[in-house]
Scaffold this motif. Structure first.
Motif, short mmCIF file in Angstrom:
data_model
loop_
_atom_site.label_atom_id
_atom_site.label_comp_id
_atom_site.label_asym_id
_atom_site.label_seq_id
_atom_site.Cartn_x
_atom_site.Cartn_y
_atom_site.Cartn_z
N GLY A 46 54.74 -37.02 9.84
CA GLY A 46 55.85 -36.18 10.27
C GLY A 46 56.78 -36.91 11.21
O GLY A 46 58.03 -36.80 11.10
N LEU A 47 56.22 -37.67 12.17
CA LEU A 47 57.07 -38.41 13.10
C LEU A 47 57.84 -39.51 12.41
O LEU A 47 58.96 -39.86 12.82
N SER A 48 57.27 -40.06 11.32
CA SER A 48 57.94 -41.18 10.63
C SER A 48 59.16 -40.73 9.84
O SER A 48 59.98 -41.59 9.45
N VAL A 49 59.34 -39.44 9.59
CA VAL A 49 60.51 -38.98 8.81
C VAL A 49 61.56 -38.30 9.67
O VAL A 49 62.63 -37.92 9.18
N ILE A 50 61.30 -38.14 10.95
CA ILE A 50 62.27 -37.50 11.84
C ILE A 50 63.25 -38.57 12.33
O ILE A 50 62.82 -39.62 12.84
N PRO A 51 64.58 -38.31 12.19
CA PRO A 51 65.58 -39.32 12.61
C PRO A 51 65.61 -39.46 14.12
O PRO A 51 65.18 -38.59 14.87
#
Length: 600
Positions: free
Chosen positions: A62-67
């Motif tokens: 989840g953190l890897s896809v948040i800009p």
């Protein structure tokens, strides 16, 4: 009376009956049950681990896809997200790396913190519940016990039952430096064993002796197991142990406790070496004290602990009416023995109140409560000051009050069991002498008792086994191969042969046959075994003499021989000039090391 004296050997070795039971050789189960602590952890902690891994995986991806922020719009890589989630989920905290986070990223990190704390709390709670689970703790204890048994390389005794009698046996074995393994169904007793102050740690596990797998795991299948002792409070469990040992390891010695004669007969059918019924034994001892007082004094003295003085003759123990006050099988067994000897016996229950003992000659307080026994004995003494009073002691807690009361006889079942069991295992020749005294006539016992007292004094003697072989008595064997050596020579002081050491020859074993109280003029032979009773220092001096060629020749002939090589050569030359001859070697022979001594 003859039947009663036969029953004195309630612990008599069973007659061998090699063809009475048909056996098929099977492997003794020695592997622990399939329950493994590691598999229990994996099974119980499977769901908590899945929860923790799922939380970390979801939060990482989840953190890897948040800009990121407008200044750094690039999202974190999967590795960078895993790095951040790792120190965040473990509640360590390390700041925002590799650059400042956006508001969305910070909200996700906050959510990660709460999710991780929840997941860890759930996992830790599950782990604590697993650690407190009784099955898991038993599995850990079983694996620890298994590892301990694999490290046992010395001879040991398997003790099944760690009650009062089992503890007494273990303590006696520990005092003699013997190893033992304990099985008991009560886990509290097993935990108490670690607090009982033994000199070394001994393997122990909470399990029933009825399970052959546990007996095998506890060492029944081990080549180092030398005996099995069944001392539980349940006769069926003791019988089960006897059956298992007889069928799987018939060559092992097995000693069992029995509370009634039916179970004792069943144990006898499975050829138990020794069956001890302490209640029955005590009644026979009372009869022996009445009919054979010298035999009773000798046997009770030899079975007492060290430094115990020879007991006085029980003057006021006479024929007449006896009153037995008991509330269990103890009363039945004692009454049966007394009646078998032709005595008039009245049995009363403690619940019926204080018995009438005004015209009685003997009173036995045999209730299961020490407090009741002491109260009954005190009332009996008030009513009849000439009464012979015997008191049953069930717990060591009440030893001091009973000692202060000073009854004529105190019956301690655990003590009787322990002394006989340990003596039969560790000192078979010594016990054979005691057992022989129990069956000899009173005149023989009186004479032997006088001889022992005149030789060693009035305190309970120490026993010492002399193995007259090249390993344990090299100097004596070299002398015996060409000259005679008598028993009385072995008892001479190597400094002054006219002085006899404080020792008494009790048993001579030759070619497997025992001779009790052998004549002092008897010549000993190589490979004989001699059991001596005496004082510790004098017995040690006798043992050291067996390794000294000069000392052996001196005690045998009275001829003083030089010990130094040069003086010995000169002495041999002078003797040869005078026509004398010495059996001493001209040069000292290398003595073998002291091997470990077998049981007395």
């Amino acid at each position: 009376m003859a039947n009663l004296l036969k029953r004195l050997r309630g612990g008599r070795p069973a007659q061998p009956r090699p063809d009475s039971l048909r056996r098929v050789e099977v492997d003794i189960p020695a592997e622990p049950p399939s329950t493994d602590a590691l598999f229990m952890v994996l099974r119980r902690m499977r769901t908590p681990l899945v929860v923790v891994i799922s939380v970390f995986a979801v939060m990482t991806f989840g953190l890897s896809v948040i800009p990121g922020t407008p200044e750094n719009p690039r999202a974190l890589t999967v590795f960078e997200s895993f790095y951040v989630i790792s120190y965040t989920g473990l509640t360590i905290g390390f700041g925002e790396v590799p650059h400042e986070f956006s508001t969305q990223q910070r909200m996700w990190v906050v959510l990660t913190i709460y999710a991780a704390v929840g997941a860890w709390s759930y996992s830790i709670a599950s782990l604590l519940a697993l650690v407190q689970d009784q099955t898991f703790r038993q599995a850990i204890a079983l694996q620890r016990f298994t590892r301990q048994m694999r490290r046992v390389k010395d001879p040991f005794v398997l003790v099944v039952g760690y009650g009062h009698a089992g503890e007494a046996v273990c303590r006696a074995l520990d005092d003699q430096g013997r190893a033992f393994v304990v099985l008991d169904q009560d886990n509290n007793r097993i935990q108490q064993l670690a607090l009982d102050g033994f000199t070394t740690d001994h393997p122990a596990y909470a399990a029933s002796g009825r399970d052959p797998r546990m007996l095998g795991l506890a060492g029944l299948a081990s080549e180092h197991c030398e005996a099995v002792v069944a001392l539980t409070d349940n006769d069926e469990t003791n019988l089960s142990v006897v059956m298992t040992v007889n069928l799987l390891r018939p060559e092992l010695m097995v000693i069992a406790r029995s509370g009634d004669r039916e179970h004792a007969q069943q144990m006898h059918d499975f050829a138990a070496n020794v069956i001890i019924n302490p209640f029955d034994r005590y009644g026979a001892y009372l009869v022996m004290a009445l009919r054979r007082p010298h035999a009773f004094r000798l046997a009770s003295w030899l079975m007492s602990k060290r430094t115990t003085e020879l007991p006085d003759h029980l003057e006021h123990l006479t024929e007449g009416r006896w009153v037995v006050c008991a509330d269990d099988t103890f009363g039945f067994e004692v009454t049966r023995d007394l009646e078998s000897a032709g005595l008039d016996v009245v049995v009363v229950d403690p619940a019926d109140g204080r018995p009438d003992v005004k015209d009685a000659v003997g009173f036995v307080a045999g209730a299961r409560s020490d407090i009741i026994n002491l109260a009954l004995a005190a009332h009996a003494r008030i009513e009849n000051s000439e009464l012979f009073i015997a008191v049953r002691q069930n717990s060591t807690v009440n030893e001091v009050p009973l000692t202060a009361f000073d009854p004529d006889s105190v019956f301690i079942p655990t003590q009787l069991l322990a002394r006989e069991a340990v003596a039969r295992i560790t000192s078979p020749n010594y016990w054979s002498f005691v057992d022989h005294a129990l069956h000899e006539d009173d005149e023989w016992c009186e004479q032997v008792m006088e001889d022992i007292v005149s030789a060693v004094g009035v305190e309970t003697p120490v026993s010492q086994r002399l193995d007259l072989n090249l390993a344990h008595a090299p100097a004596a064997v070299r002398w015996m191969r060409s000259e005679k050596l008598r028993i009385k020579d072995l008892l001479r002081d190597p400094e002054d042969r006219d002085v006899q050491l404080a020792a008494y020859p009790a048993v001579l074993v030759r070619d497997g046959r025992r001779t009790y109280s052998p004549d002092l003029g008897l010549t000993v032979q190589e490979d004989d075994t001699l059991l001596l009773l005496g004082r510790g220092g004098d017995l040690d001096l006798i043992v050291s003499t067996l390794f000294d060629d000069s000392a052996v020749e001196y005690i045998a002939t009275g001829r003083e021989v030089a010990s130094a090589w040069a003086f010995r050569r000169l002495q041999v030359w002078r003797w040869s000039r005078r026509g004398h001859h010495s059996r001493l070697p001209s040069a000292p022979e290398r003595r073998p090391p002291y091997p470990p001594r077998p049981p007395v």
